[in-house]
Write a protein that holds these residues in place. Sequence first.
Motif, PDB file in Angstrom:
ATOM      1  N   LEU A  81      36.584 -17.307  57.885  1.00  0.00           N
ATOM      2  CA  LEU A  81      37.438 -19.049  58.535  1.00  0.00           C
ATOM      3  C   LEU A  81      36.893 -19.664  59.490  1.00  0.00           C
ATOM      4  O   LEU A  81      35.855 -18.679  60.939  1.00  0.00           O
ATOM      5  N   PHE A  82      37.658 -20.543  60.191  1.00  0.00           N
ATOM      6  CA  PHE A  82      36.834 -21.229  61.187  1.00  0.00           C
ATOM      7  C   PHE A  82      38.065 -21.857  62.991  1.00  0.00           C
ATOM      8  O   PHE A  82      39.038 -21.977  61.778  1.00  0.00           O
ATOM      9  N   ALA A  83      38.317 -21.237  63.658  1.00  0.00           N
ATOM     10  CA  ALA A  83      39.258 -21.981  65.007  1.00  0.00           C
ATOM     11  C   ALA A  83      38.515 -22.715  66.049  1.00  0.00           C
ATOM     12  O   ALA A  83      37.411 -22.014  66.051  1.00  0.00           O
ATOM     13  N   ARG A  84      38.538 -23.396  66.593  1.00  0.00           N
ATOM     14  CA  ARG A  84      38.075 -23.857  67.929  1.00  0.00           C
ATOM     15  C   ARG A  84      39.089 -24.320  68.287  1.00  0.00           C
ATOM     16  O   ARG A  84      40.169 -24.607  68.495  1.00  0.00           O
ATOM     17  N   LEU A  85      38.862 -22.720  69.800  1.00  0.00           N
ATOM     18  CA  LEU A  85      39.521 -22.976  71.297  1.00  0.00           C
ATOM     19  C   LEU A  85      39.699 -24.330  71.908  1.00  0.00           C
ATOM     20  O   LEU A  85      38.182 -24.592  71.522  1.00  0.00           O
ATOM     21  N   ASP A  99      50.198 -16.286  72.910  1.00  0.00           N
ATOM     22  CA  ASP A  99      50.090 -17.754  72.402  1.00  0.00           C
ATOM     23  C   ASP A  99      50.307 -18.980  72.911  1.00  0.00           C
ATOM     24  O   ASP A  99      49.626 -19.789  72.786  1.00  0.00           O
ATOM     25  N   MET A 100      49.912 -18.547  73.979  1.00  0.00           N
ATOM     26  CA  MET A 100      49.601 -20.588  74.644  1.00  0.00           C
ATOM     27  C   MET A 100      47.487 -20.898  74.161  1.00  0.00           C
ATOM     28  O   MET A 100      48.010 -21.892  74.442  1.00  0.00           O
ATOM     29  N   LEU A 101      47.069 -20.487  73.501  1.00  0.00           N
ATOM     30  CA  LEU A 101      46.179 -20.324  72.759  1.00  0.00           C
ATOM     31  C   LEU A 101      46.627 -21.061  71.480  1.00  0.00           C
ATOM     32  O   LEU A 101      45.479 -21.868  71.238  1.00  0.00           O
ATOM     33  N   LEU A 102      47.023 -21.479  70.827  1.00  0.00           N
ATOM     34  CA  LEU A 102      48.172 -22.375  70.314  1.00  0.00           C
ATOM     35  C   LEU A 102      48.130 -23.757  70.393  1.00  0.00           C
ATOM     36  O   LEU A 102      48.501 -23.893  69.784  1.00  0.00           O
ATOM     37  N   LYS A 103      48.152 -23.321  71.567  1.00  0.00           N
ATOM     38  CA  LYS A 103      48.970 -24.942  72.369  1.00  0.00           C
ATOM     39  C   LYS A 103      47.700 -25.595  72.124  1.00  0.00           C
ATOM     40  O   LYS A 103      46.543 -25.816  72.758  1.00  0.00           O
ATOM     41  N   ASN A 104      48.236 -26.982  71.774  1.00  0.00           N
ATOM     42  CA  ASN A 104      47.591 -28.626  71.155  1.00  0.00           C
ATOM     43  C   ASN A 104      46.449 -27.711  70.575  1.00  0.00           C
ATOM     44  O   ASN A 104      44.665 -28.623  70.379  1.00  0.00           O
ATOM     45  N   LEU A 105      46.175 -27.066  69.566  1.00  0.00           N
ATOM     46  CA  LEU A 105      45.034 -26.811  68.371  1.00  0.00           C
ATOM     47  C   LEU A 105      45.892 -27.550  67.118  1.00  0.00           C
ATOM     48  O   LEU A 105      46.703 -27.477  66.653  1.00  0.00           O
ATOM     49  N   SER A 109      43.416 -25.033  62.351  1.00  0.00           N
ATOM     50  CA  SER A 109      42.773 -23.734  63.497  1.00  0.00           C
ATOM     51  C   SER A 109      44.004 -22.606  63.851  1.00  0.00           C
ATOM     52  O   SER A 109      43.237 -21.644  63.907  1.00  0.00           O
ATOM     53  N   VAL A 110      45.278 -23.448  63.459  1.00  0.00           N
ATOM     54  CA  VAL A 110      46.035 -22.322  64.292  1.00  0.00           C
ATOM     55  C   VAL A 110      46.696 -21.222  62.806  1.00  0.00           C
ATOM     56  O   VAL A 110      46.403 -20.488  63.379  1.00  0.00           O
ATOM     57  N   ARG A 111      46.914 -22.264  61.859  1.00  0.00           N
ATOM     58  CA  ARG A 111      46.057 -20.887  60.104  1.00  0.00           C
ATOM     59  C   ARG A 111      45.134 -20.135  60.358  1.00  0.00           C
ATOM     60  O   ARG A 111      45.644 -19.471  59.452  1.00  0.00           O
ATOM     61  N   SER A 112      43.975 -20.738  60.774  1.00  0.00           N
ATOM     62  CA  SER A 112      42.627 -19.878  60.342  1.00  0.00           C
ATOM     63  C   SER A 112      43.170 -18.703  61.982  1.00  0.00           C
ATOM     64  O   SER A 112      42.864 -17.807  61.230  1.00  0.00           O
TER      65      SER A 112
END
Length: 161
Positions: A81-85, A99-105, A109-112
């Motif tokens: 899978l791929f996620a861009r932070l 959890d702050m990583l999920l902000k504005n993603l 990417s969140v699902r990944s």
Amino acid sequence: VAETVGGNIYTFGSYRLGVHHRGADIDALCVAPRHIDRVDYFQSFYELLKTQPQVKDLRAVEDAFVPVIKMNFDGIEIDLLFARLALKEIPDSFDLSDDMLLKNLDQKSVRSLNGCRVTDEILRLVPNINNFRLTLRAIKLWAKRHGIYSNTLGYLGGVSW
């Protein structure tokens, strides 16, 4: 190149939990910094993988709920899978549980990220990892023998048990 780009690969699911078995796939997540986007992953990286002699049965499933590159790498099935932070680079020992990583993603990417985050949370919460692994293996074996084990068939699968 990888050293200058600053991405990372994380495993999750049965492999990360230590309850995988021979012939099982490995679920993995490629985490990239903000200057790498999903198009790069599904085009440039995909093309690079095609040139690798260890890679067979390469296929990109971009339209899936959780987009994935599937491949057989040196005889092992891998779902990548791929996620861009939204970070300049991804340090080697980076914790994905914040959890702050999920902000504005973006949602893909969140699902990944979810697989890694859930797996790490399970490992953090389980008081006795060895007992957990033994129990999960027994449940998975029971479910397979009773024909009720498979995400693709609508049953629980993987770490869902």
